[in-house]
Design a protein around this motif. Structure first.
Motif, PDB file in Angstrom:
ATOM      1  N   CYS A 136     -33.215  66.537 -42.831  1.00 22.50           N
ATOM      2  CA  CYS A 136     -32.898  65.178 -42.364  1.00 22.50           C
ATOM      3  C   CYS A 136     -33.396  64.080 -43.292  1.00 22.50           C
ATOM      4  CB  CYS A 136     -33.484  64.958 -40.967  1.00 22.50           C
ATOM      5  SG  CYS A 136     -32.753  66.007 -39.701  1.00 22.50           S
ATOM      6  N   ALA A 137     -34.043  64.459 -44.387  1.00 20.16           N
ATOM      7  CA  ALA A 137     -34.504  63.436 -45.330  1.00 20.16           C
ATOM      8  C   ALA A 137     -33.292  62.780 -45.987  1.00 20.16           C
ATOM      9  CB  ALA A 137     -35.405  64.066 -46.380  1.00 20.16           C
ATOM     10  N   PRO A 138     -33.214  61.460 -46.010  1.00 25.58           N
ATOM     11  CA  PRO A 138     -32.033  60.783 -46.568  1.00 25.58           C
ATOM     12  C   PRO A 138     -31.864  61.061 -48.066  1.00 25.58           C
ATOM     13  CG  PRO A 138     -33.378  59.267 -45.285  1.00 25.58           C
ATOM     14  CD  PRO A 138     -34.187  60.501 -45.455  1.00 25.58           C
ATOM     15  N   THR A 139     -30.648  61.201 -48.478  1.00 30.99           N
ATOM     16  CA  THR A 139     -30.334  61.333 -49.901  1.00 30.99           C
ATOM     17  C   THR A 139     -29.722  60.026 -50.395  1.00 30.99           C
ATOM     18  OG1 THR A 139     -28.105  62.152 -49.439  1.00 30.99           O
ATOM     19  CG2 THR A 139     -29.882  63.802 -49.611  1.00 30.99           C
ATOM     20  N   ARG A 140     -29.677  59.877 -51.703  1.00 29.11           N
ATOM     21  CA  ARG A 140     -29.080  58.660 -52.271  1.00 29.11           C
ATOM     22  C   ARG A 140     -27.609  58.548 -51.892  1.00 29.11           C
ATOM     23  NH1 ARG A 140     -31.440  58.134 -58.488  1.00 29.11           N
ATOM     24  NH2 ARG A 140     -33.645  57.860 -57.915  1.00 29.11           N
ATOM     25  N   GLU A 141     -26.928  59.678 -51.904  1.00 29.94           N
ATOM     26  CA  GLU A 141     -25.495  59.657 -51.608  1.00 29.94           C
ATOM     27  C   GLU A 141     -25.217  59.159 -50.193  1.00 29.94           C
ATOM     28  OE1 GLU A 141     -21.757  62.709 -50.800  1.00 29.94           O
ATOM     29  OE2 GLU A 141     -23.624  63.480 -51.641  1.00 29.94           O
ATOM     30  N   ILE A 142     -25.886  59.758 -49.210  1.00 30.29           N
ATOM     31  CA  ILE A 142     -25.588  59.395 -47.823  1.00 30.29           C
ATOM     32  C   ILE A 142     -26.084  57.991 -47.513  1.00 30.29           C
ATOM     33  CG2 ILE A 142     -27.670  60.201 -46.605  1.00 30.29           C
ATOM     34  CD1 ILE A 142     -23.990  60.903 -45.641  1.00 30.29           C
ATOM     35  N   THR A 143     -27.195  57.575 -48.166  1.00 30.14           N
ATOM     36  CA  THR A 143     -27.692  56.203 -47.982  1.00 30.14           C
ATOM     37  C   THR A 143     -26.691  55.201 -48.541  1.00 30.14           C
ATOM     38  OG1 THR A 143     -29.992  56.953 -48.134  1.00 30.14           O
ATOM     39  CG2 THR A 143     -29.573  54.606 -48.462  1.00 30.14           C
ATOM     40  N   PHE A 144     -26.148  55.516 -49.719  1.00 28.94           N
ATOM     41  CA  PHE A 144     -25.153  54.621 -50.332  1.00 28.94           C
ATOM     42  C   PHE A 144     -23.899  54.541 -49.466  1.00 28.94           C
ATOM     43  CE2 PHE A 144     -21.303  54.151 -52.896  1.00 28.94           C
ATOM     44  CZ  PHE A 144     -21.535  52.906 -53.455  1.00 28.94           C
ATOM     45  N   VAL A 145     -23.438  55.684 -48.969  1.00 33.65           N
ATOM     46  CA  VAL A 145     -22.224  55.704 -48.142  1.00 33.65           C
ATOM     47  C   VAL A 145     -22.405  54.835 -46.898  1.00 33.65           C
ATOM     48  CG1 VAL A 145     -20.788  57.158 -46.651  1.00 33.65           C
ATOM     49  CG2 VAL A 145     -21.381  57.933 -48.950  1.00 33.65           C
ATOM     50  N   TYR A 146     -23.541  54.979 -46.230  1.00 38.03           N
ATOM     51  CA  TYR A 146     -23.756  54.219 -44.997  1.00 38.03           C
ATOM     52  C   TYR A 146     -23.904  52.719 -45.280  1.00 38.03           C
ATOM     53  CZ  TYR A 146     -25.640  52.638 -40.556  1.00 38.03           C
ATOM     54  OH  TYR A 146     -25.839  51.959 -39.390  1.00 38.03           O
ATOM     55  N   LEU A 147     -24.705  52.376 -46.285  1.00 38.26           N
ATOM     56  CA  LEU A 147     -24.899  50.954 -46.604  1.00 38.26           C
ATOM     57  C   LEU A 147     -23.605  50.315 -47.090  1.00 38.26           C
ATOM     58  CD1 LEU A 147     -28.435  50.952 -48.301  1.00 38.26           C
ATOM     59  CD2 LEU A 147     -27.828  50.402 -45.938  1.00 38.26           C
ATOM     60  N   ALA A 148     -22.797  51.082 -47.823  1.00 37.09           N
ATOM     61  CA  ALA A 148     -21.501  50.553 -48.266  1.00 37.09           C
ATOM     62  C   ALA A 148     -20.601  50.293 -47.067  1.00 37.09           C
ATOM     63  CB  ALA A 148     -20.837  51.537 -49.224  1.00 37.09           C
ATOM     64  N   PHE A 149     -20.644  51.199 -46.077  1.00 35.46           N
ATOM     65  CA  PHE A 149     -19.857  51.012 -44.862  1.00 35.46           C
ATOM     66  C   PHE A 149     -20.300  49.750 -44.122  1.00 35.46           C
ATOM     67  CE2 PHE A 149     -19.833  51.678 -40.210  1.00 35.46           C
ATOM     68  CZ  PHE A 149     -18.463  51.693 -39.993  1.00 35.46           C
ATOM     69  N   ILE A 150     -21.619  49.556 -43.974  1.00 33.26           N
ATOM     70  CA  ILE A 150     -22.135  48.373 -43.271  1.00 33.26           C
ATOM     71  C   ILE A 150     -21.749  47.104 -44.021  1.00 33.26           C
ATOM     72  CG2 ILE A 150     -24.236  47.152 -42.603  1.00 33.26           C
ATOM     73  CD1 ILE A 150     -23.557  49.465 -40.772  1.00 33.26           C
ATOM     74  N   GLY A 165     -27.756  65.353 -40.157  1.00 28.27           N
ATOM     75  CA  GLY A 165     -29.166  64.997 -40.030  1.00 28.27           C
ATOM     76  C   GLY A 165     -29.575  63.893 -40.980  1.00 28.27           C
ATOM     77  N   GLN A 166     -29.089  63.944 -42.216  1.00 26.86           N
ATOM     78  CA  GLN A 166     -29.422  62.911 -43.199  1.00 26.86           C
ATOM     79  C   GLN A 166     -28.861  61.555 -42.774  1.00 26.86           C
ATOM     80  OE1 GLN A 166     -27.817  64.326 -46.909  1.00 26.86           O
ATOM     81  NE2 GLN A 166     -28.755  66.351 -46.685  1.00 26.86           N
ATOM     82  N   LEU A 167     -27.608  61.565 -42.361  1.00 26.36           N
ATOM     83  CA  LEU A 167     -26.978  60.316 -41.919  1.00 26.36           C
ATOM     84  C   LEU A 167     -27.704  59.747 -40.705  1.00 26.36           C
ATOM     85  CD1 LEU A 167     -24.662  58.272 -42.084  1.00 26.36           C
ATOM     86  CD2 LEU A 167     -23.280  59.821 -40.679  1.00 26.36           C
ATOM     87  N   MET A 168     -28.109  60.593 -39.786  1.00 22.95           N
ATOM     88  CA  MET A 168     -28.821  60.133 -38.595  1.00 22.95           C
ATOM     89  C   MET A 168     -30.119  59.418 -38.976  1.00 22.95           C
ATOM     90  SD  MET A 168     -30.143  62.386 -35.348  1.00 22.95           S
ATOM     91  CE  MET A 168     -31.166  63.413 -36.411  1.00 22.95           C
ATOM     92  N   THR A 169     -30.861  59.972 -39.925  1.00 26.01           N
ATOM     93  CA  THR A 169     -32.111  59.347 -40.334  1.00 26.01           C
ATOM     94  C   THR A 169     -31.864  57.987 -40.962  1.00 26.01           C
ATOM     95  OG1 THR A 169     -33.144  61.499 -40.682  1.00 26.01           O
ATOM     96  CG2 THR A 169     -34.164  59.616 -41.773  1.00 26.01           C
ATOM     97  N   VAL A 170     -30.826  57.877 -41.790  1.00 26.98           N
ATOM     98  CA  VAL A 170     -30.496  56.580 -42.397  1.00 26.98           C
ATOM     99  C   VAL A 170     -30.171  55.559 -41.319  1.00 26.98           C
ATOM    100  CG1 VAL A 170     -28.854  55.364 -43.870  1.00 26.98           C
ATOM    101  CG2 VAL A 170     -29.696  57.612 -44.545  1.00 26.98           C
ATOM    102  N   MET A 171     -29.419  55.967 -40.331  1.00 28.91           N
ATOM    103  CA  MET A 171     -29.032  55.052 -39.257  1.00 28.91           C
ATOM    104  C   MET A 171     -30.239  54.642 -38.416  1.00 28.91           C
ATOM    105  SD  MET A 171     -25.552  57.131 -38.326  1.00 28.91           S
ATOM    106  CE  MET A 171     -24.969  56.166 -36.960  1.00 28.91           C
ATOM    107  N   VAL A 172     -31.125  55.588 -38.136  1.00 32.87           N
ATOM    108  CA  VAL A 172     -32.338  55.288 -37.366  1.00 32.87           C
ATOM    109  C   VAL A 172     -33.210  54.285 -38.119  1.00 32.87           C
ATOM    110  CG1 VAL A 172     -34.527  56.259 -36.588  1.00 32.87           C
ATOM    111  CG2 VAL A 172     -32.384  57.424 -36.041  1.00 32.87           C
ATOM    112  N   LEU A 173     -33.430  54.532 -39.405  1.00 34.64           N
ATOM    113  CA  LEU A 173     -34.271  53.634 -40.208  1.00 34.64           C
ATOM    114  C   LEU A 173     -33.636  52.251 -40.325  1.00 34.64           C
ATOM    115  CD1 LEU A 173     -35.417  56.045 -43.076  1.00 34.64           C
ATOM    116  CD2 LEU A 173     -36.759  55.235 -41.113  1.00 34.64           C
ATOM    117  N   PHE A 174     -32.324  52.215 -40.495  1.00 31.74           N
ATOM    118  CA  PHE A 174     -31.643  50.924 -40.614  1.00 31.74           C
ATOM    119  C   PHE A 174     -31.736  50.148 -39.303  1.00 31.74           C
ATOM    120  CE2 PHE A 174     -28.154  47.938 -40.755  1.00 31.74           C
ATOM    121  CZ  PHE A 174     -28.183  47.487 -42.067  1.00 31.74           C
ATOM    122  N   GLY A 175     -31.560  50.837 -38.162  1.00 31.14           N
ATOM    123  CA  GLY A 175     -31.667  50.173 -36.863  1.00 31.14           C
ATOM    124  C   GLY A 175     -33.052  49.608 -36.623  1.00 31.14           C
ATOM    125  N   ASP A 176     -34.082  50.374 -36.979  1.00 35.85           N
ATOM    126  CA  ASP A 176     -35.457  49.886 -36.815  1.00 35.85           C
ATOM    127  C   ASP A 176     -35.739  48.709 -37.732  1.00 35.85           C
ATOM    128  OD1 ASP A 176     -36.148  51.704 -34.830  1.00 35.85           O
ATOM    129  OD2 ASP A 176     -36.847  53.217 -36.247  1.00 35.85           O
TER     130      ASP A 176
END
Length: 630
Positions: free
Chosen positions: A248-262, A326-337
């Protein structure tokens, strides 16, 4: 049904007053006879033409029937104000009913208006008598029914030569519904008091702290269940902590994908043209109304087009997301907090805190800022409509695409439950954007502050918890016959129809009262039958607001019928995942308890706000959530 406040008279099922013959106030030299109040009361012949009264006259009589803008009013059988003098006629009648100076003054002023160039220049000779008769009949009916006479507000001048719909905004303050300055001030003070009242909810500081901790834990528990325990309940072990650390540790790829979506959704929210709607008056800001750019439908279509483009040309496939759940979930949790902390701090920095308890744990959960904005870009509406529901649909779509890919792109082999989930989440998301203008008058936008409760669940809780069943179906392939999937789809569509039209009726009724209702363009679809009540029935409160007692709410006699449909949605999502495990029904249990709590909160708030009127409303719509039960 509604009751006349002053006389306690029951009205018929459509809240219409019996038809009248042509009548007028007695006048010197006139052979026409005046119709008495008793004659009006006796004229009950059901074969006679029913009369559609203006909402203004309904207010005089203590009934309610708001009408759409542009509807022709008929104050008497066979009588109507000529269209080009409709506003002038109502202004004259209401002015004299509000401030009666006696029959001689009425006759004198009526003579003046009938001799004026404004009237004589616009009407032929034959229509002059009709116009005069209409004024007399309407005035007599109003005076015979109005008691006491100091309770009627005088509507201000209408624009475009037409009367405004009942409750339209203007010089009368909040909702345009207050009947006089005294009532208006009292009404506003009650509204402001309720809005500013600080009451510990959700168990106070300890309860909200527990909810915040539990929300984080349950999301990882659900992930562990579907990823490592075949969707079963389990007792956590140390090895599960290791799984979270490794997977569940975020990777650069999934972090970039989520932030780009937001960022993309924020760009669409800020730049796309939309449907401009006014929100409800905000008591804490002097009853100021905010403008909302409802461009969610355009953003939805653009998002779907971009996803199709990325998928078709292999730039990025949604089918890759389930493996990185799991990785995407962690990125979303951290972003929400992180967003929750930023908005909470900004409330203090900018001096816009509202309804603060003084306890930082509780206030962080509930929020410090009511309407966080940059210009006209409203973060709360944007996150509630775009982020949560777009993410939810795309995650379920990713599960469907993954299952389709693993089954050699054979649509007949895709699990029936994924068809149910995809249809459900598409309809839900599409409904939120096609009716975005209705959301601006909801509890979340009008009353709730943008705190951790809304932010975290918009960015992380809703997309992850609500789509868990989709990931569960993909991972475990539970047994579900195709015919059961078809039955569920039929039940889903019926539930959706009631849910969509009930929400539309409720929120469009509010817009009708305030004069802000507009039909959406044809391409914003589906616009379902009975979504707008042509003749809604409501009771008028002393506070100045109206409480709807018709449509689905009157038919079911249930105040939260739309919440019941939400619960049925949750049940259908659970059934789509089969009956082998309990966890597919976790959302049903969680959501039902949350909705029940919200129903209780809303009931308590409305009881304080409306007092005896709320008791009267509850006698007409007696059930909170389940018809005939509660």
């Amino acid at each position: 049904h509604a009751r006349h406040d002053s006389h306690a008279e029951a009205c018929d099922s459509s809240c219409q007053i019996p038809s009248m013959k042509r009548a007028s106030v007695s006048k010197k030299g006139s052979k026409r006879k005046s119709m008495s109040s008793e004659q009006m009361q006796r004229d009950q012949d059901p074969k006679r033409k029913k009369v559609t009264y203006s909402s203004q006259l309904m207010e005089v009589l203590g009934y309610e029937r708001p009408v759409l803008s542009g509807t022709r009013y008929e104050p008497g059988a066979g009588l109507r104000f000529p269209e080009n003098l409709e506003a002038r006629g109502w202004d004259f009648v209401l002015a004299h009913v509000t401030h009666p100076e006696g029959e001689e003054d009425f006759e004198s002023k009526l003579g003046e208006i009938m001799r004026s160039d404004e009237v004589k220049g616009l009407l032929p000779e034959g229509d002059l008598e009709v116009f005069e008769d209409t004024i007399r009949t309407t005035y007599e009916l109003a005076m015979s029914r109005l008691e006491p006479r100091d309770g009627l507000r005088h509507r201000g001048p209408a624009s475009n030569g037409k009367t405004q719909p009942n409750g339209s905004s203007g010089a009368h303050g909040m909702n345009g519904n207050h009947r006089g300055n005294g009532k208006r001030e009292n009404g506003l003070s009650v509204e402001a008091k309720v809005d500013a009242e600080i009451v510990y909810e959700f168990g106070g500081p300890m309860g909200t702290l527990t909810i915040m901790l539990f929300s984080h834990v349950i999301m990882y528990y659900l992930w562990l269940s579907v990823a490592h325990h075949n969707g079963n309940l389990f007792l956590p072990r140390w090895s599960d902590i290791v799984h979270i650390y490794n997977d569940c540790a975020p990777t650069r790829e999934i972090t970039f994908v989520y932030l780009a979506f937001i960022a993309f959704q924020a760009l669409l929210g800020g730049l796309l043209p939309g449907f401009i709607m006014k929100g409800l008056p905000i008591p804490s800001e002097g009853n100021k109304t905010l403008d909302y750019n409802c461009n969610g439908y355009g953003a939805w279509l653009v998002t779907l087009a971009v996803v199709f483009f990325l998928e078709k040309y292999d730039y990025y496939s949604l089918s890759a997301l389930p493996e990185k759940y799991g990785q995407l979930m962690t990125v979303m949790v951290l972003f929400g907090d992180a967003m929750s902390i930023a908005i909470y701090s900004s409330g203090f920095i900018l001096g816009v805190t509202h309804r603060m308890s003084g306890n930082h744990v509780y206030d962080f959960f509930m929020g410090s800022w009511l309407n966080p904005r940059i210009g006209d870009f409203d973060f709360k509406l944007w996150a509630e409509v775009r982020v949560s529901w777009f993410t939810l649909f795309l995650l379920t779509l990713s599960c469907f695409m993954k299952d389709l890919k693993e089954k050699d792109h054979d649509f007949t082999q895709v699990h029936p439950g994924l068809y149910v989930m995809l249809c459900a989440h598409f309809l839900y998301t599409n409904a939120c954007v096609k009716g975005e203008e209705c959301i601006v008058t909801t509890w979340d936008i009008f009353y709730e502050k943008w705190g951790w409760m809304l932010i975290f669940w918009n960015f992380a809780g809703v997309p992850i918890v609500y789509t868990w069943n989709s990931f569960y179906i993909l991972q475990t392939q539970p047994e579900l016959p195709v015919r059961c999937g078809v039955y569920l789809l039929v039940c889903l569509l019926i539930t959706y129809y009631v849910w969509d039209t009930a929400n539309s009726q409720k929120n469009r009724f509010r817009m009708q009262l305030r004069g802000t209702f507009k039909e959406r363009p044809w391409y914003v679809m589906p616009q379902l039958p009975w979504g707008t009540l042509e003749n809604p029935i409501a009771i008028r409160t002393k506070h100045g607001n109206r409480l709807l007692v018709s449509g689905w709410y009157g038919l079911s006699q249930t105040r939260k019928i739309h919440y019941l449909m939400d619960i049925l949605f949750a049940l259908e999502w659970g059934l789509a995942a089969g009956m082998q495990n309990f966890l597919p029904y976790f959302y049903l249990c969680f959501f039902s308890s949350f909705i029940a709590h919200r129903g209780i909160r809303d009931n308590e708030r409305c009881a304080k706000k409306y007092g005896e009127d709320w008791e009267r409303y509850c006698s007409l719509v007696p059930y909170v959530l389940i018809p005939g039960v509660w």
